[in-house]
Design a protein around this motif. Structure first.
Motif, short mmCIF file in Angstrom:
data_model
loop_
_atom_site.label_atom_id
_atom_site.label_comp_id
_atom_site.label_asym_id
_atom_site.label_seq_id
_atom_site.Cartn_x
_atom_site.Cartn_y
_atom_site.Cartn_z
N TYR A 324 59.88 30.22 52.75
CA TYR A 324 59.92 28.78 52.68
C TYR A 324 59.32 28.25 53.58
CZ TYR A 324 61.42 23.88 52.13
OH TYR A 324 61.27 22.58 51.88
N GLU A 325 59.43 28.67 55.05
CA GLU A 325 58.94 27.95 56.33
C GLU A 325 57.46 28.43 56.44
OE1 GLU A 325 63.10 27.72 55.88
OE2 GLU A 325 62.08 29.64 56.29
N SER A 326 57.01 29.41 55.86
CA SER A 326 55.69 29.72 55.97
C SER A 326 54.91 29.24 55.00
CB SER A 326 55.40 31.34 56.33
OG SER A 326 56.36 31.88 57.34
N LYS A 327 55.15 29.15 53.65
CA LYS A 327 54.45 28.92 52.61
C LYS A 327 55.39 28.38 51.35
CE LYS A 327 50.35 30.25 49.67
NZ LYS A 327 49.46 31.13 49.57
N ARG A 328 55.16 27.42 50.83
CA ARG A 328 56.06 26.73 49.83
C ARG A 328 55.77 27.17 48.62
NH1 ARG A 328 58.76 21.42 53.06
NH2 ARG A 328 59.07 22.73 55.14
N LYS A 329 54.52 27.13 48.55
CA LYS A 329 53.88 27.32 46.87
C LYS A 329 52.86 28.59 46.89
CE LYS A 329 54.90 22.62 45.17
NZ LYS A 329 54.36 21.63 44.40
N HIS A 330 53.02 29.08 45.81
CA HIS A 330 52.02 30.16 45.33
C HIS A 330 51.47 30.01 44.09
CE1 HIS A 330 53.41 32.83 48.84
NE2 HIS A 330 54.50 32.07 48.53
N SER A 331 50.26 30.08 44.13
CA SER A 331 49.28 29.91 42.57
C SER A 331 48.94 31.56 42.22
CB SER A 331 48.38 29.06 42.87
OG SER A 331 47.57 28.72 41.56
N VAL A 332 49.46 31.71 41.21
CA VAL A 332 49.28 33.10 40.55
C VAL A 332 48.20 32.95 39.20
CG1 VAL A 332 50.08 35.23 39.70
CG2 VAL A 332 50.98 33.82 41.64
N ARG A 333 47.28 33.55 39.26
CA ARG A 333 46.59 33.61 38.01
C ARG A 333 46.87 34.95 36.82
NH1 ARG A 333 41.18 31.54 36.64
NH2 ARG A 333 39.97 32.86 35.10
N VAL A 334 47.49 34.42 35.84
CA VAL A 334 47.66 35.86 34.68
C VAL A 334 46.83 35.71 33.64
CG1 VAL A 334 49.66 36.59 33.53
CG2 VAL A 334 50.09 35.34 35.77
N LYS A 335 46.62 37.14 33.19
CA LYS A 335 45.77 37.11 32.08
C LYS A 335 46.57 38.15 31.13
CE LYS A 335 42.08 40.07 32.42
NZ LYS A 335 40.73 40.35 32.47
N ALA A 336 46.49 37.77 29.93
CA ALA A 336 47.15 38.70 28.75
C ALA A 336 45.86 39.31 28.08
CB ALA A 336 48.03 37.84 28.01
N VAL A 337 45.90 40.77 27.68
CA VAL A 337 44.72 41.20 26.99
C VAL A 337 45.47 42.11 25.77
CG1 VAL A 337 43.05 42.75 27.01
CG2 VAL A 337 43.49 41.18 29.09
N ASN A 338 45.13 41.87 24.54
CA ASN A 338 45.49 42.98 23.48
C ASN A 338 45.32 44.37 24.02
OD1 ASN A 338 44.75 40.72 20.62
ND2 ASN A 338 46.55 41.52 21.42
N ARG A 339 46.27 45.10 23.59
CA ARG A 339 46.11 46.53 24.05
C ARG A 339 45.40 47.28 23.13
NH1 ARG A 339 51.86 48.30 23.86
NH2 ARG A 339 52.07 46.80 25.46
N PHE A 351 39.45 38.98 23.11
CA PHE A 351 40.77 39.06 22.45
C PHE A 351 41.91 39.05 23.90
CE2 PHE A 351 38.79 40.51 18.94
CZ PHE A 351 39.68 40.04 17.89
N GLU A 352 41.84 37.90 24.78
CA GLU A 352 42.72 37.71 26.00
C GLU A 352 42.63 36.35 26.24
OE1 GLU A 352 39.19 37.94 29.37
OE2 GLU A 352 39.89 40.12 28.48
N ASP A 353 43.81 36.03 26.97
CA ASP A 353 43.73 34.38 27.68
C ASP A 353 44.29 34.48 28.93
OD1 ASP A 353 43.63 31.76 27.15
OD2 ASP A 353 45.60 31.66 26.32
N ILE A 354 44.19 33.48 29.60
CA ILE A 354 44.31 33.21 31.02
C ILE A 354 45.39 31.90 31.20
CG2 ILE A 354 43.46 32.87 33.24
CD1 ILE A 354 41.31 34.62 32.69
N THR A 355 46.13 32.07 32.13
CA THR A 355 47.01 30.95 32.45
C THR A 355 47.29 31.02 33.98
OG1 THR A 355 48.98 29.53 32.02
CG2 THR A 355 49.32 32.04 32.20
#
Length: 693
Positions: A324-339, A351-355
């Motif tokens: 917490y003292e070093s970095k309080r927030k992290h931003s992660v980019r996630v992708k979902a892809v049809n198998r 056939f994929e999406d990102i959030t």
């Protein structure tokens, strides 16, 4: 041509709808007022089939038709007899040849009856005509409805199938006569299912009428009607329900419901903790909805994601600890892809999406943190109690910055040597330290939050005890040195060394000398080798020393004789020395000859010759003479034997006779070739030889 042949021929022609000329006629009248011509050939008789309609209902027998012979004068003299299938039970004939049916007939059970007719004289019972066969056919009526025997129907067709795709086929049956009229001719039509489906009227094949999306509606109920008589008025009908399911195809990509998600994770969470779950929804089902999740962007590389195969969720996990003292927030980019991807629908788009997932680090009450993971400190040995060793420092990095208390948690024996100030982390000695007992001490120091004693952290402290010169040099062993009585001045008789328990950054340097009390009267001298850890003891001057006192009467000890073969006490025999005093003639004391140099010369010459040489024999004689004339030598009961050692040995002679020679006879030039480490030693011996010379 006989009668049966003519009968068959006539019947065939009649069935084909033709009339055959005849000379005499009689008629048979059926219920629908149609007449069939009966032919008589050579007094034989034949007729067309008669018909009766099935299911006719009446309280009176139903008229079928009439048979009449051309010999019948209608005076009652003739009698008609009916035999065959259903005669008298279903059908009967009266005296005028009229045929009647007594009951309802069902064409679906029996479609025709074969009968025989005969005419006899009533009185004489003699046949007037030969018997003849005829057929009564049961004419079909539309008395059966169509039936769907295989229903209910269930069919499946892939969604988005093109128009005209065959779905399934339905079939109805009708119990009426398919060969007579239209009673059994069926016509199919769609009662329910437009505009998505159609049906072929004659075959009952159901087809797709348009493309349909399973995600909009996945099941349809279609009603098909089958009508006989080709759908004409008065026809019977039946319906069947067909359940049509649309099977799924992968025509939809996964889709996150939000463009931004928010999750939290505690800074105390261990690696592997589940941070949260995401679901990218897919309208497809089964394997078409299966997907994999990936993290496309995470600058801290602190998070990972795996796919839950049962729920098709993406599970975000903690890959490494967060602070917490070093970095309080992290931003992660996630992708979902049809198998699994269906190539037919690639044109529909990726056939994929990102959030984006925002992960906030939750502050937790953490243990204090030392400024260093480990500390190395120094202190000189022998320092007085309370001397400063060093300082450790720890701090509570949480928002409240709780004060820290220090303590030593190592074994009890270490607490006797060191103590720590619980407020400022100062480490001091509690006892003097001896480097020669222990040069290093390892202790563990803890830092505890005063507001939360459960929050404790540790650090290792390594303390080196520095050496001071508090030990005198020591001889590593007790030296017991022997020297021959005829050793010459300057001869080396012993090398000695010294050690010091103290430590030294460089090599120890010792200074060797004789003790003060032995300096003036000593017959020996010590040469200090300066930087070497040894000294050389040499003969200062030769002095003869008598091993036995002249007052032999004071000796009351035993002289022990040793057998050459050895073996312990059994091999010894004691003598009283007093027995030797009874001898009136004692060994005459003769002055010892100065033959040391001569014997040494003879020894060297004897090495070059054999035992049979006169020089060798002379050497042995001189050596025996020396022993006999030495008054200090004890009487031995064994003879000293001197054997020829031979020549050519690489090691040279091992005889102790050579020990009488001085260092002047030795050549130490080979020490020069041993390298710089032995340069000083070579120079010392060279210097000694020159001094003696």
């Amino acid at each position: 041509m006989n009668c049966s042949t003519i009968l068959s021929l006539v019947l065939s022609l009649v069935q084909l709808g033709h009339c055959y000329p005849t000379t005499q006629n009689f008629s048979a009248q059926n219920t629908d007022q149609s007449y069939t011509t009966i032919q008589r050939v050579k007094r034989g008789w034949v007729w067309e089939p008669l018909f009766v309609t099935e299911e006719q209902t009446s309280t009176m027998p139903t008229y079928v038709g009439q048979l009449k012979s051309d010999l019948d004068k209608e005076d009652g003299s003739l009698q008609y007899i009916l035999t065959g299938e259903g005669a008298d039970s279903i059908f009967f004939i009266n005296e005028h040849g009229k045929i009647y049916v007594r009951q309802k007939l069902d064409r679906e059970k029996k479609s025709f009856y074969i009968l025989r007719a005969q005419v006899i004289n009533r009185k004489t019972r003699i046949p007037i005509e030969p018997d003849s066969e005829f057929i009564i056919k049961v004419r079909d009526i539309n008395d059966h409805e169509p039936q769907f025997l295989d229903g209910p129907y269930v069919a499946t067709v892939p969604e988005m199938s093109p128009e005209g795709t065959s779905v399934t086929q339905v079939t109805a049956t009708d119990g009426d006569d398919p060969s007579y009229g239209n009673n059994a001719r069926l016509l199919y039509s769609l009662i329910q299912g437009q505009p998505y489906f159609s049906v072929e009227p004659k075959t009952g094949v159901i087809r797709m009428a348009s493309q349909m999306d399973r995600e909009t509606k996945d099941q349809y109920l279609v009603i098909i009607q089958a009508k006989d008589m080709v759908g004409q008025a008065g026809a019977f009908s039946a319906t069947a329900t067909v359940t049509i399911n649309l099977s799924d195809v992968n025509d939809n990509p996964p889709k996150f419901q939000q463009r931004l998600y928010y999750l939290n994770v505690s800074e105390e969470a261990p690696v592997g903790t589940t941070v949260g779950r995401l679901l990218a929804e897919d309208s497809d089902v089964g394997e078409n909805a299966a997907m994999n999740y990936f993290i496309e962007e995470d600058s801290s590389d602190a998070f990972g994601i795996i796919t839950d195969r049962d729920t098709q969720e993406g599970v975000i996990i903690l890959k490494k600890r967060v602070d917490y003292e070093s970095k309080r927030k992290h931003s992660v980019r996630v992708k979902a892809v049809n198998r699994y991807i269906d190539d037919r629908f690639l044109k529909e788009g990726p056939f994929e999406d990102i959030t984006i997932v925002q992960i906030s680090v939750v502050d937790a009450d953490e243990a204090p943190v030392f400024t260093l993971e480990s500390y190395v400190m120094e202190i000189a040995e022998g320092a007085e109690n309370g001397s400063l060793v060093g300082i450790v420092s720890a701090r509570d990095l949480d928002k409240d910055d709780s004060p820290v208390r220090y303590s030593i948690v190592q074994g009890v024996h270490l607490k006797r040597l060191f103590s720590i100030n619980e407020h400022n982390g100062t480490i001091i000695t509690t006892e003097p330290l001896d480097r020669e007992k222990a040069s290093w001490h390892n202790i563990t120091v803890t830092a505890t939050e005063t507001r939360n004693p459960e929050k404790i952290s540790e650090a290792n402290v390594y303390i080196q005890v520095l050496d001071v010169n508090d030990h005198a040099p020591e001889f590593p062993k007790y030296y017991e040195t022997y020297v021959c009585e005829n050793a010459i001045p300057g001869q080396l008789i012993q090398s000695i060394s010294a050690v010091d328990k103290d430590d030294s950054a460089e090599s120890h340097q010792f200074y060797f000398s004789l003790a003060q009390e032995a300096t003036n009267n000593s017959h020996f001298t010590v040469k200090d080798n300066q930087v070497f850890f040894l000294a050389i003891i040499g003969i200062r001057q030769q002095r003869k020393k008598t091993l036995f006192s002249e007052k032999v009467e004071e000796f009351r000890e035993n002289i022990v004789r040793y057998d050459d073969e050895g073996g312990g006490e059994e091999d010894t025999e004691a003598f009283d020395i007093s027995a030797l005093r009874t001898r009136t003639v004692l060994r005459t004391h003769k002055p010892r000859k100065k033959i040391n140099t001569e014997i040494h010369s003879l020894y060297r010459q004897s090495l070059q010759v054999g035992p049979d040489s006169a020089i060798f024999r002379q050497f042995i004689s001189e050596k025996l003479e020396e022993a006999n004339t030495d008054p200090s030598a004890p009487p031995y009961d064994s003879l000293q034997t001197y054997a020829f050692e031979g020549t050519g040995s690489l090691a040279g002679s091992l005889s102790s006779l050579g020990s009488n020679t001085s260092d002047m006879d030795q050549n130490y030039d080979y020490l020069v070739g041993w390298g710089p480490h032995f340069k000083q030693l070579a120079s010392m011996y060279a210097s000694q030889r020159n001094t003696v010379d």
